[in-house]
Design a protein around this motif. Sequence first.
Motif, PDB file in Angstrom:
ATOM      1  N   ILE A  92      46.662  37.234  54.562  1.00 23.01           N
ATOM      2  CA  ILE A  92      46.819  37.304  52.979  1.00 23.01           C
ATOM      3  C   ILE A  92      45.303  36.529  52.441  1.00 23.01           C
ATOM      4  CG2 ILE A  92      48.042  36.589  51.096  1.00 23.01           C
ATOM      5  CD1 ILE A  92      50.564  36.872  52.757  1.00 23.01           C
ATOM      6  N   ARG A  93      44.381  37.376  52.178  1.00 18.75           N
ATOM      7  CA  ARG A  93      43.321  36.718  52.017  1.00 18.75           C
ATOM      8  C   ARG A  93      43.410  36.341  50.324  1.00 18.75           C
ATOM      9  NH1 ARG A  93      40.842  35.195  56.153  1.00 18.75           N
ATOM     10  NH2 ARG A  93      38.871  35.181  54.920  1.00 18.75           N
ATOM     11  N   LEU A  94      42.868  35.007  50.441  1.00 19.08           N
ATOM     12  CA  LEU A  94      42.843  34.245  48.870  1.00 19.08           C
ATOM     13  C   LEU A  94      41.403  34.166  48.551  1.00 19.08           C
ATOM     14  CD1 LEU A  94      45.541  31.625  49.034  1.00 19.08           C
ATOM     15  CD2 LEU A  94      45.898  34.112  48.166  1.00 19.08           C
ATOM     16  N   GLU A  95      41.054  34.192  47.303  1.00 21.26           N
ATOM     17  CA  GLU A  95      39.620  33.855  46.797  1.00 21.26           C
ATOM     18  C   GLU A  95      39.707  33.284  45.283  1.00 21.26           C
ATOM     19  OE1 GLU A  95      36.653  37.163  47.066  1.00 21.26           O
ATOM     20  OE2 GLU A  95      36.964  37.432  49.246  1.00 21.26           O
ATOM     21  N   GLN A  96      38.653  32.931  44.914  1.00 19.67           N
ATOM     22  CA  GLN A  96      38.619  32.170  43.550  1.00 19.67           C
ATOM     23  C   GLN A  96      38.395  32.958  42.500  1.00 19.67           C
ATOM     24  OE1 GLN A  96      39.674  28.748  43.454  1.00 19.67           O
ATOM     25  NE2 GLN A  96      39.731  29.362  45.584  1.00 19.67           N
ATOM     26  N   GLN A  97      38.004  34.429  42.747  1.00 17.35           N
ATOM     27  CA  GLN A  97      37.964  35.348  41.821  1.00 17.35           C
ATOM     28  C   GLN A  97      38.567  36.656  42.144  1.00 17.35           C
ATOM     29  OE1 GLN A  97      33.998  35.753  39.770  1.00 17.35           O
ATOM     30  NE2 GLN A  97      33.375  33.812  40.881  1.00 17.35           N
ATOM     31  N   ARG A  98      39.241  37.470  41.231  1.00 18.34           N
ATOM     32  CA  ARG A  98      39.683  38.691  41.577  1.00 18.34           C
ATOM     33  C   ARG A  98      38.514  39.838  42.019  1.00 18.34           C
ATOM     34  NH1 ARG A  98      44.593  39.453  37.341  1.00 18.34           N
ATOM     35  NH2 ARG A  98      45.202  41.285  38.825  1.00 18.34           N
ATOM     36  N   ASP A  99      39.039  40.803  42.710  1.00 13.00           N
ATOM     37  CA  ASP A  99      38.261  41.800  43.184  1.00 13.00           C
ATOM     38  C   ASP A  99      38.685  43.201  42.394  1.00 13.00           C
ATOM     39  OD1 ASP A  99      36.326  43.368  44.605  1.00 13.00           O
ATOM     40  OD2 ASP A  99      37.132  43.292  46.225  1.00 13.00           O
ATOM     41  N   LEU A 100      37.782  43.569  41.541  1.00 10.57           N
ATOM     42  CA  LEU A 100      38.041  44.819  40.707  1.00 10.57           C
ATOM     43  C   LEU A 100      38.090  46.140  41.643  1.00 10.57           C
ATOM     44  CD1 LEU A 100      38.703  46.116  37.919  1.00 10.57           C
ATOM     45  CD2 LEU A 100      36.219  46.266  37.475  1.00 10.57           C
ATOM     46  N   ASP A 101      37.277  45.990  42.626  1.00 10.00           N
ATOM     47  CA  ASP A 101      37.131  46.995  43.549  1.00 10.00           C
ATOM     48  C   ASP A 101      38.640  47.351  44.227  1.00 10.00           C
ATOM     49  OD1 ASP A 101      34.400  47.598  42.996  1.00 10.00           O
ATOM     50  OD2 ASP A 101      33.906  46.122  44.410  1.00 10.00           O
ATOM     51  N   GLY A 102      39.373  46.474  44.714  1.00 12.49           N
ATOM     52  CA  GLY A 102      40.423  46.695  45.378  1.00 12.49           C
ATOM     53  C   GLY A 102      41.927  46.039  44.703  1.00 12.49           C
ATOM     54  N   ASP A 103      41.679  46.028  43.444  1.00 10.58           N
ATOM     55  CA  ASP A 103      42.989  45.489  42.478  1.00 10.58           C
ATOM     56  C   ASP A 103      42.952  46.074  41.325  1.00 10.58           C
ATOM     57  OD1 ASP A 103      44.731  43.691  41.333  1.00 10.58           O
ATOM     58  OD2 ASP A 103      43.669  42.066  41.135  1.00 10.58           O
ATOM     59  N   PRO A 104      43.526  47.134  41.196  1.00  7.26           N
ATOM     60  CA  PRO A 104      43.823  47.789  39.917  1.00  7.26           C
ATOM     61  C   PRO A 104      44.463  47.322  38.717  1.00  7.26           C
ATOM     62  CG  PRO A 104      45.311  48.650  41.748  1.00  7.26           C
ATOM     63  CD  PRO A 104      44.316  47.864  42.128  1.00  7.26           C
ATOM     64  N   ALA A 105      45.223  46.267  39.119  1.00  3.46           N
ATOM     65  CA  ALA A 105      45.856  45.397  38.234  1.00  3.46           C
ATOM     66  C   ALA A 105      45.013  44.603  37.659  1.00  3.46           C
ATOM     67  CB  ALA A 105      46.945  44.707  38.749  1.00  3.46           C
ATOM     68  N   TYR A 106      43.807  44.116  38.170  1.00  2.99           N
ATOM     69  CA  TYR A 106      42.840  43.414  37.566  1.00  2.99           C
ATOM     70  C   TYR A 106      42.068  44.170  36.268  1.00  2.99           C
ATOM     71  CZ  TYR A 106      38.757  40.304  36.882  1.00  2.99           C
ATOM     72  OH  TYR A 106      37.936  39.331  36.745  1.00  2.99           O
ATOM     73  N   GLY A 107      41.754  45.522  36.667  1.00  7.90           N
ATOM     74  CA  GLY A 107      41.332  46.091  35.637  1.00  7.90           C
ATOM     75  C   GLY A 107      42.193  46.415  34.452  1.00  7.90           C
ATOM     76  N   ILE A 108      43.385  46.606  34.773  1.00  9.52           N
ATOM     77  CA  ILE A 108      44.564  46.636  33.598  1.00  9.52           C
ATOM     78  C   ILE A 108      44.300  45.474  32.720  1.00  9.52           C
ATOM     79  CG2 ILE A 108      46.960  46.756  32.965  1.00  9.52           C
ATOM     80  CD1 ILE A 108      47.064  48.653  35.511  1.00  9.52           C
ATOM     81  N   ASP A 109      44.254  44.296  33.399  1.00  4.86           N
ATOM     82  CA  ASP A 109      44.572  43.050  32.800  1.00  4.86           C
ATOM     83  C   ASP A 109      43.013  42.830  31.780  1.00  4.86           C
ATOM     84  OD1 ASP A 109      46.833  41.928  33.550  1.00  4.86           O
ATOM     85  OD2 ASP A 109      45.806  40.976  35.270  1.00  4.86           O
ATOM     86  N   GLN A 110      42.084  43.134  32.400  1.00  2.81           N
ATOM     87  CA  GLN A 110      40.736  43.214  31.476  1.00  2.81           C
ATOM     88  C   GLN A 110      41.016  44.232  30.278  1.00  2.81           C
ATOM     89  OE1 GLN A 110      37.617  44.823  34.316  1.00  2.81           O
ATOM     90  NE2 GLN A 110      37.224  42.573  34.870  1.00  2.81           N
ATOM     91  N   LEU A 111      41.572  45.452  30.399  1.00  2.00           N
ATOM     92  CA  LEU A 111      41.700  46.300  29.720  1.00  2.00           C
ATOM     93  C   LEU A 111      42.769  45.512  28.125  1.00  2.00           C
ATOM     94  CD1 LEU A 111      42.308  49.741  30.818  1.00  2.00           C
ATOM     95  CD2 LEU A 111      40.214  48.871  29.797  1.00  2.00           C
ATOM     96  N   ALA A 112      43.676  44.904  28.832  1.00  2.00           N
ATOM     97  CA  ALA A 112      44.317  44.219  27.922  1.00  2.00           C
ATOM     98  C   ALA A 112      43.918  43.075  27.235  1.00  2.00           C
ATOM     99  CB  ALA A 112      45.411  43.323  28.850  1.00  2.00           C
ATOM    100  N   VAL A 113      42.680  42.297  27.724  1.00  2.00           N
ATOM    101  CA  VAL A 113      41.885  41.344  27.286  1.00  2.00           C
ATOM    102  C   VAL A 113      41.105  41.969  26.090  1.00  2.00           C
ATOM    103  CG1 VAL A 113      40.314  39.655  27.367  1.00  2.00           C
ATOM    104  CG2 VAL A 113      42.157  39.797  28.978  1.00  2.00           C
ATOM    105  N   ILE A 114      40.255  42.845  26.415  1.00  2.00           N
ATOM    106  CA  ILE A 114      39.435  43.683  25.313  1.00  2.00           C
ATOM    107  C   ILE A 114      40.393  44.265  24.209  1.00  2.00           C
ATOM    108  CG2 ILE A 114      38.250  45.831  24.997  1.00  2.00           C
ATOM    109  CD1 ILE A 114      37.280  45.602  28.006  1.00  2.00           C
ATOM    110  N   GLY A 115      41.420  44.990  24.638  1.00  2.00           N
ATOM    111  CA  GLY A 115      42.452  45.295  23.229  1.00  2.00           C
ATOM    112  C   GLY A 115      43.139  44.097  22.391  1.00  2.00           C
TER     113      GLY A 115
END
Length: 474
Positions: free
Chosen positions: A286-309
């Motif tokens: 289970i790989r952990l990093e300090q920043q989320r990866d948009l290329d493999g994390d569709p939920a991150y893109g949805i969170d970005q849309l939520a912030v813009i909205g």
Amino acid sequence: MSDAQRRAREGESPLKKAWETVRRAFVEFLGLPSLLIVGFLLLAAITSALDSSRPGWLEPLRTTIRVVLFRDAEATASLLSTIAGSIITVTSITFSLLLLAVQQAAGALTPVVYDQFLRRRLNQLYFGFFVGLAVYMLLILATVNQPYNPVFGATVALVLTFVAMSLIIVLLYTTINQMRPVVVIESIHDHILRARRIQHDFLRRTRREASGRASLSTPVRAAEHGYVVRVELDAMAAALARTPGAEVVLAIAIGHYVAFEDMLATIRTTTERAPASLVDAVRNAIRLEQQRDLDGDPAYGIDQLAVIGWTSVSTAKSNPAPGRMVLHTLRDLMARWSAEGHETHERRPPEVPVVYEDNVFAKLLDTFEILAVVASESMQSQTMISFVRSFVLMFGRLPPEQQPRAQRLIRSSLSALGEHVLTVELDSALTELALALDAAQQRDLAAEVRAAHQAMSASLGKLGSRATRGSAGD
């Protein structure tokens, strides 16, 4: 306590943090520019070799160029010095202005703009080209002396300078175009779809529910902190193969934040508890990093849309246009994933005994609810109309397992209607929503929508403040 947990208590080493920073920098931005700079270094070596060896078959061309443009070493050095200085100055000013434009766009939307600007291959190509060209010119200039006149090197530098001047115009347009809200949102939309396609293989190879055969449970806790960026199934499969009958039930999903000692997973076994080697293997997979990866994390893109909205719709910006774009984009994602139905990860049996709860569709529906809440805060009826029409068009097309969650968010959004004036469009949208729910055999929810609609209708023609509008129909 394992060695990994003991090291985590002491904190990550500065060397590891530095390496992670460098690795992410090359993944996000520096990779392509570095390759281009290396390419310019090789070009400088090739042109210098041609000027030094002076092959006979190129001598007529070299003589012609020297007579027309570079008569002697002094003239060549003067021209290269002028060009190099101009390129560096123009590039510095242009990039400074562009970064200012990016900063303004990030302030109007969200810091997502920075992430997009860095990840775009075209931007990386521009930066690498201009920096590489400056390095190339300085190298060729350093070789000029009175007996040695690098005609081919200077000619290539002159040609590339014309290319660079043309690229500056293209760079200005593309950067400004990238800052438009519709382009930013569409880019996130495309990233989400690509990340979801990548995730499909992972979902096909995992289970949605535990088998129920195991009776013993061994917890797996985090030895570090960060966001879950990926789960390496092959590593888990190799470790589980050495423990027959074992099954891993993941307590996290891609994109979740994990703190030290948080639960990552549970290893379920039939006869005895999982060995320490299996626990460590699951933890390390289970790989952990300090920043989320948009290329493999569709939920991150949805969170970005939520912030813009949220940012654009709320009274912080009071700009309904980007918010409605976000709702339209979310509806498109919902339509695509609803059309996939069970074909995404139910077609073939799982290959790895790992249980994973897919939360992406739920995250998508939660974002609709978030935008309904902020639309009530800013009293933007346009945004609420887009929200309502999204479910008028989509409720009957949702997968059956997602309809209860959609019912819950429609019901919760009814309490936000009290902040709005019943405009003609909102009146029509609520009427259509009730009919759509009737068609989907959700008559109780349709009745609740009609009751809220009637309460809003009762306030028409009455003078009231914002504080009293919510109870106008009581």
